[in-house]
Structures are given as C-alpha cells and as structure tokens.
Design a protein around this motif. Structure first.
Motif, PDB file in Angstrom:
ATOM      1  N   PHE A  21       4.358  63.429  41.238  1.00 16.94           N
ATOM      2  CA  PHE A  21       4.565  64.799  40.763  1.00 16.94           C
ATOM      3  C   PHE A  21       3.599  65.684  41.219  1.00 16.94           C
ATOM      4  CE2 PHE A  21       5.591  61.113  37.831  1.00 16.94           C
ATOM      5  CZ  PHE A  21       6.965  61.554  37.336  1.00 16.94           C
ATOM      6  N   VAL A  22       4.237  66.966  41.486  1.00 15.85           N
ATOM      7  CA  VAL A  22       3.560  68.166  42.152  1.00 15.85           C
ATOM      8  C   VAL A  22       3.799  69.450  41.329  1.00 15.85           C
ATOM      9  CG1 VAL A  22       3.459  69.656  44.097  1.00 15.85           C
ATOM     10  CG2 VAL A  22       4.144  67.121  44.468  1.00 15.85           C
TER      11      VAL A  22
ATOM     12  N   GLY B  15       5.976  61.805  54.305  1.00 17.93           N
ATOM     13  CA  GLY B  15       4.839  60.502  54.477  1.00 17.93           C
ATOM     14  C   GLY B  15       3.551  60.774  54.396  1.00 17.93           C
ATOM     15  N   VAL B  16       3.092  62.242  54.338  1.00 17.59           N
ATOM     16  CA  VAL B  16       1.637  62.413  54.333  1.00 17.59           C
ATOM     17  C   VAL B  16       1.044  61.699  53.024  1.00 17.59           C
ATOM     18  CG1 VAL B  16       0.091  64.314  54.027  1.00 17.59           C
ATOM     19  CG2 VAL B  16       1.923  64.672  55.546  1.00 17.59           C
ATOM     20  N   GLU B  17      -0.314  61.132  53.421  1.00 18.05           N
ATOM     21  CA  GLU B  17      -0.846  60.660  52.189  1.00 18.05           C
ATOM     22  C   GLU B  17      -1.362  61.368  51.281  1.00 18.05           C
ATOM     23  OE1 GLU B  17      -1.050  57.213  51.809  1.00 18.05           O
ATOM     24  OE2 GLU B  17       0.123  56.858  53.373  1.00 18.05           O
ATOM     25  N   ILE B  18      -1.317  61.188  50.039  1.00 20.69           N
ATOM     26  CA  ILE B  18      -1.347  62.172  48.907  1.00 20.69           C
ATOM     27  C   ILE B  18      -3.136  62.457  49.144  1.00 20.69           C
ATOM     28  CG2 ILE B  18      -2.358  60.360  47.506  1.00 20.69           C
ATOM     29  CD1 ILE B  18      -0.608  62.218  45.201  1.00 20.69           C
ATOM     30  N   GLN B  19      -3.843  61.563  49.525  1.00 25.11           N
ATOM     31  CA  GLN B  19      -5.457  61.975  49.642  1.00 25.11           C
ATOM     32  C   GLN B  19      -5.680  63.001  50.679  1.00 25.11           C
ATOM     33  OE1 GLN B  19      -3.963  58.811  49.794  1.00 25.11           O
ATOM     34  NE2 GLN B  19      -5.342  57.394  48.197  1.00 25.11           N
TER      35      GLN B  19
ATOM     36  N   ILE C  22       0.479  64.028  41.865  1.00 25.44           N
ATOM     37  CA  ILE C  22      -0.069  62.599  41.304  1.00 25.44           C
ATOM     38  C   ILE C  22       1.141  61.648  41.546  1.00 25.44           C
ATOM     39  CG2 ILE C  22      -0.518  61.661  38.846  1.00 25.44           C
ATOM     40  CD1 ILE C  22      -0.156  64.458  37.776  1.00 25.44           C
ATOM     41  N   ARG C  23       0.607  60.435  42.354  1.00 24.80           N
ATOM     42  CA  ARG C  23       1.402  59.550  42.802  1.00 24.80           C
ATOM     43  C   ARG C  23       1.270  58.464  41.941  1.00 24.80           C
ATOM     44  NH1 ARG C  23       2.450  58.465  48.990  1.00 24.80           N
ATOM     45  NH2 ARG C  23       4.258  59.947  48.630  1.00 24.80           N
TER      46      ARG C  23
ATOM     47  N   ALA D 232      -4.300  60.897  41.740  1.00 29.22           N
ATOM     48  CA  ALA D 232      -4.160  62.383  41.478  1.00 29.22           C
ATOM     49  C   ALA D 232      -5.030  63.066  42.469  1.00 29.22           C
ATOM     50  CB  ALA D 232      -4.288  62.975  40.125  1.00 29.22           C
ATOM     51  N   VAL D 233      -4.694  64.019  43.001  1.00 29.10           N
ATOM     52  CA  VAL D 233      -5.409  64.885  44.068  1.00 29.10           C
ATOM     53  C   VAL D 233      -5.214  66.283  43.376  1.00 29.10           C
ATOM     54  CG1 VAL D 233      -5.336  63.375  45.815  1.00 29.10           C
ATOM     55  CG2 VAL D 233      -3.749  65.240  45.691  1.00 29.10           C
ATOM     56  N   GLU D 234      -6.299  67.409  43.464  1.00 33.66           N
ATOM     57  CA  GLU D 234      -6.043  68.631  43.568  1.00 33.66           C
ATOM     58  C   GLU D 234      -5.748  69.319  44.846  1.00 33.66           C
ATOM     59  OE1 GLU D 234      -9.439  70.856  42.057  1.00 33.66           O
ATOM     60  OE2 GLU D 234      -8.464  72.896  42.173  1.00 33.66           O
TER      61      GLU D 234
END
Lengths: 274, 274, 274
Positions: free
Chosen positions: A100-101, A163-167, A93-94, A130-132
């Motif tokens: 947060f991970v 730097g990887v995008e959360i998506q 979750i950014r 947030a992503v799963e």
C-alpha cells in the motif's frame, strides 16, 4: 489460437488506484503517465476515483473490500489526502496480501487491521513492513506541495512494482495512523452498526460483518424490521443480505434502498440475536 | 525508435466489460483484479458501466454496436443481471466475431442475431458454441449469490482468454434466452421505430438500421418532419443521420436533441418511403 | 520476486485519449478496440472524457497540462470535434515531447505553443512535423462522417505507436489552426486573467502561470483580495496557490471555491504586483 504463456519474469505487475479525484480532470491520467514512464509494463487498474472528497474512511472501506481480489504482489495506491503538503507522512507498507502506498492519515490502518497486520492503535505486526517515503531518488525530480499522488506516490508505486526493495524508499516505521472507519458495537443480544456506504444501485452497506451475524438473527434498519438474512436480491421486496463486500447490506428488489427507504450514510443498522 | 513486434503467442488477449455497475464503487476494479490474477497479460477494456440499472436491453444495444470493433478473439463480459443468484443460467458463447460471457437473460441474443448466429427464439446456429458455466474449476473457490461478475464471469473470461477450450467450462447449450431490444415495424410505405438510447451529447438513437432507409425517405420524430438523412452533424440545425452505431439518430447541431426536442427513450421515430 | 525487465523493443507504447465523449456510451471503448486490433501491446490511458461537449479550448487545457507527464514517445489522441465530417483537416503532429493526433481545429496549438513548437498563428517551428491524415491505408476500411475518433484518429495513433513513420500518413503541413485558450493580459503593475476550469474539488484554475507571479504579489478573485500565494490547500480558509497544473488556482480549505465563492469559468482573476 490464442495463448498467452506465463513466463514469470514477464508477468506484468499490477498497480491499483483509489482516489477522491473524480474522472473528469486529468489528475488520474497524469498519475498513470508517471507510472508508465517508470514501469511501462504495469497493469494499472482503477478501483474507484469516486471516494467522497477528503473522506478518508470511505477510501479505507473501498481498499479493504477490493484489495483481496488482486494478486498479492499488487501495489495499491490510495490518495484521499486533505493534508497534502502539510506534516503528515507519506508511506509505503508491504504485507503478505498487498503493498500500500499513500498518505499516512488513517487510510490504510483499517485494511491492515482486517488482515491482522496492524493493531487498533496503528502499531504494525511483524508481517508488515512500513517505510516513510523520503528517498528523493524515488520521487519526481520536482515535488509540489499540492499533488503528491503524481510526485511521490505514483513514482514509489512504480518503483516497487519493478522490484525495488521497500527499504530503499525511506526509513522504517513501526506505527501508522489509526483508522477512521466506525466499528459496530457488539452487545450480548444485539449488534449496533451503521450505514457506511450507499452503492450505485442504492444498496445501503453497513459496517457489520456478515460472519458476525448468528443464524436466525433479525436485521433492523430505516426504523423497521427487515427480517433475517436473505440469499439473493430477488428474495423479497426489501431484503437484508451479505453483499459482495462481506458486509450486511439493505436492498430493495429492482429498486433503491437509498431512495425507497430513505437510508443514508450514518443511519443505524441493528442485528437482534434471537 | 519505438517498435512493438507482433509475436503471435505474445499478443495479449482482450477482455471487454459492459455492466450496470457504475464507476463509483469498487465492483468493476474487483472484476479486473480477478481477471489479472488468472490472465495477467490481458488487455481489459471498459465498453460501458453506465447501462441503466437492470436494463438488459440497453446492455444488448451497447454490446451489439461495440463488439464488432474489437479483435475477433476478444472475450466480451456483459453483466446486467437483476436475477443474480436465482435460477437463470450463466453462459459463455463463442462465435466467429467474439466470445460472450454473462447471465443468460436475453443480454446476448440481439448481438448474436445481428451477426446471424442465433434465431429470434434464441436457438443457436452452428457457427456459435454455447455452454453453461458449471465447472467449479473455472470459478472463484467461493461463489456468492450476489456477485457473479466477480465469482463466475470474470474467471471464465480470463480462462477463455488464456486459451482454455470453451467446452471445458460446462455442458453445451443449444438455445439461449431471447433478446429484449424492441424491433422496428416495417410497413409497405413506412418504418416505425423508437428511440432506444440517448447518448452523452443528447443525440436520440433509434432502433432503425441506416441500411434499411431507402434513398430520399423522410425521417419523422418529436412530432415533426426532420427531413431526409444528412451526412454530418453540421448539415442543419436539426438533422437525422446514420450515426456511428449504424442506426438512424436525431441530433441538434452543437446542442442536444434530448433537451431541445424533448426526445426520450421509447419515443416514436418514423421513416416515410417516398 | 517480481521483476519486469526493460527490454527496449518490448516496452509497450502509450496512447492517451482526451475527448468530450463521456464514459456512459461505448464510444471510448470502441476506439480502444480499434487501437488494440492494430497495436495489441499498447498501454491506453484515459486523460479525460469529460471535456465539456464541443469545448475545444477546454480540451487544449487538459492536453497541455497532462501530456508532459507521459513518456515522450507517447501518442496523444484528442477528439473534441464539433466539425467532424466537414472540411476541417485531420492531423498528426510529432514533437520532441509527444505526438498528437486529432482534428485540426485549434485543439493542439496551445499545447505546442507552450512547448515552443508553434507560433501564435499556428505556424510550426522546425522541431515539429505535422501531416494531414489522408492515406487510406492508415484508416478503417470504411470511414464515416460522424466518428473520426474511431475511423481515422484511433487507427493513425495505433500505427504511429507501432513505429510507422509519420510521413507515411499523409502530406506535410506547415501550419495548424491557431488555439482557443484565452491568454492573460500582462500590464506593468497587474496581470489580468480569468478562470478557465473548475476541477472536481471545486478549485478554480486560472490561465495565469505560477511562474509569472512575482514574489509578494497579491491575488484577487471573486470580488475580493485572496492574498499572496500559499503553499498548501490547508494554509488558510481561502487560498490562492500554484496548483498541480502550474497555474494559479483559488481554493477553499476542505471545501469548494466554486460553491463557496461563487466562482465559475470566465470570471476574472487578477495579480497585483507590489
């Protein structure tokens, strides 16, 4: 002369760790090894590994009070995860104040609620993404069903820190599990809370925000009146004060409120408005 | 091939932490977050967070023995601070062997005395520069009265590590609080000291410098004669030797002097000159 | 945007520490000070400092399971060293999966055997290069007989991390001390092992490799049949599963196998092949 220049692209990212793993086993060290294999420049900081085993709410309390003192780009890994290997999700979750991970089991909702990024039921507000964690490219090649801290959360955090995008890490979530910290009850003339943590000094920390206590209000705990809020630990033999977490706590001067007043987690703490 | 070049202006500064905070709460992690927000490249090293609560003398003992193994440019933060929020000063002291930051309550005088930078009464000699930490630019914006480690000492250390001149941090001091480590008594035929620390192995460490023990002198402790100084922990079932801190200590081979000889802090240790 | 570039010659080396020093004394911090004085960019990671005092086999178990999760260039310092200052050698061993530095007392043989770099009797296979740490240029100027972690192992590790060739550190060794971890007995219908570690959660970890357990085999421990291998800690009230170390372990759901089943180190664990 000592001088460390701040070249922005050389500023190392910060990853924090909050777990119930303890420090006697190699589990925490192994997570750091995985992180450094992916993001070798990272500054890794232990927030605490003494969350009581499987106590998700206690983990939330630590993360909520600590994360705000770290740079906003920091990635906070939380692993209090009794359901590891079961159907509970793994999430990242950014938010504007930190990423947060960890497991989606209620660990993060209280942190996000406190910052206004999530509702009581776990629905995320627009500032939070947030992503799963489903993308196998951002996990260890072999994923066990017993140690997601090492196999899923550490690699995800390291990739995010680089730097990887959360998506990229998996499908979007609009809701996370609701939290597990007890909230105080706010009456017209009284706030009724409880002790949620005893710290290393034996101070009993309640769930009552210092900012919610009106001037002149009197604190009650351990079956007695402690008095109005003091400003230092030396102000009296037994004091109530707003501690470093922003919460009302009960302390004994040069002693232990746990031992000397018999306070423990779950005991009531009251505020009587004058 | 692995090779890390030593470009001087890229050498990260070292900040050490010595506190009585324990490692179960997020307090130490929060200090590190504050430091990394100001000085992101810093190498932060924990010396110990197990100083007995509020035991300023024990903190001095740890700092005195440990700091000399760090680069001279290191900044050593010490927080054993029962008087936080009261009138005691907050200080930074730069010396040729290290810079010290923390409360002015006697924590640092024994360290400086040992290096010849300060007199028994706390007066500083010319090699040491001390200031009171008053400049609000080098604190957190909000300063609590309960956690100066986070609000004052961590930011001051981080700014010093980044090259800020110590004089920027506040007005000059010529004296600091005198120390709290008991000194051994030196008689004509005998040195009378005491146990000042029991370590993790149960070794009982005295306040008697190994260099002050004449050849052939006999050590007494736990109501018995231990014998002359040995060179290793394996030299006998019970040995007196100069331990890694440079101090005389009493040890039991593959065992615990605390448990097996009943030694504890404050017990007498004697040296009889032949 | 946060992005840390991977310029190879700027990738900091990793040094891990595994000791029986505990975290209350300054011993571990002092080793880190020595390392940073020589190799300031190093990432230092604690694997564990809670190896039971002088228990060399337990140290081997930690190093064996943890080191494989670190970059192969890492230097792993192990100090469980009851014979410090006696005739036991000090060694460094470079292998394709990591470099090891510490006392030559059996600590490293199980780690190397597991990777196929060493025989049961401690003879090294060609992939491993070992030397005795004799060159005084890669030690502290003064070497005590009580703390080789600080005086010999930390400096050696730091120099290796900075790119010094291992052959510079001392004369070549073809054999190291044989290991001290008990091996399970493999019968035609049964594997007989034992508990070698109780972790922070009270899980009882055996010396039986998960990969050696045939499908459908039944695990026995604590005088009872536990059942076939489960996949998660939640699969039943008492489970046997392959834990994060790759070894068979016995666990109690949301509880402690140590406390609730009375298991402790040395207790038998059996696998009955169907």
């Amino acid at each position: 002369v000592l001088f460390v220049p701040l070249i922005p692209w050389l500023v190392p990212a910060v990853i924090t760790l909050t777990t119930d793993f303890g420090l006697s086993d190699p589990y925490v060290g192994v997570m750091k090894g995985v992180i450094l294999g992916i993001a070798p420049e990272t500054q890794i900081v232990d927030i605490s590994h003494a969350v009581p085993p499987q106590n998700v709410g206690a983990g939330s309390i630590f993360l909520r009070s600590a994360h705000r003192y770290f740079p906003m780009e920091s990635v906070h890994v939380g692993v209090v995860d009794p359901g590891v290997g079961t159907l509970r999700k793994a999430v990242a979750i950014r938010t504007p104040t930190g990423t947060f991970v960890g497991p989606d089991n209620g660990l993060f909702a209280p942190v996000l609620m406190d910052q206004g990024f999530c509702a009581h039921d776990g629905h995320l507000l627009p500032a939070a993404v947030a992503v799963e964690l489903q993308n196998p490219n951002y996990r260890l090649p072999e994923t066990s069903s017993t140690f997601h801290g090492r196999d899923i959360f550490a690699p995800a955090a390291a990739h995010l820190a680089r730097g990887v995008e959360i998506q990229q890490l998996g499908p979007r979530l609009t809701q996370i599990e609701r939290g597990r910290i007890p909230e105080p009850e706010q009456g017209p003339r009284e706030i009724t809370g409880e002790v949620i943590h005893i710290d290393h000094f034996g101070n009993a920390i309640s769930n009552i925000q210092g900012t919610s206590v009106p001037t002149g209000a009197v604190i009650r705990a351990a079956g007695r009146e402690i008095g109005p809020l003091s400003s230092t630990y030396q102000s009296g033999p037994v004091v109530a004060l707003v501690g470093s977490t922003g919460l009302v706590e009960i302390a004994v001067r040069n002693g232990s409120a746990e031992r000397q007043l018999g306070l423990s987690v779950g005991d009531p703490v009251g505020v009587r408005v004058p």
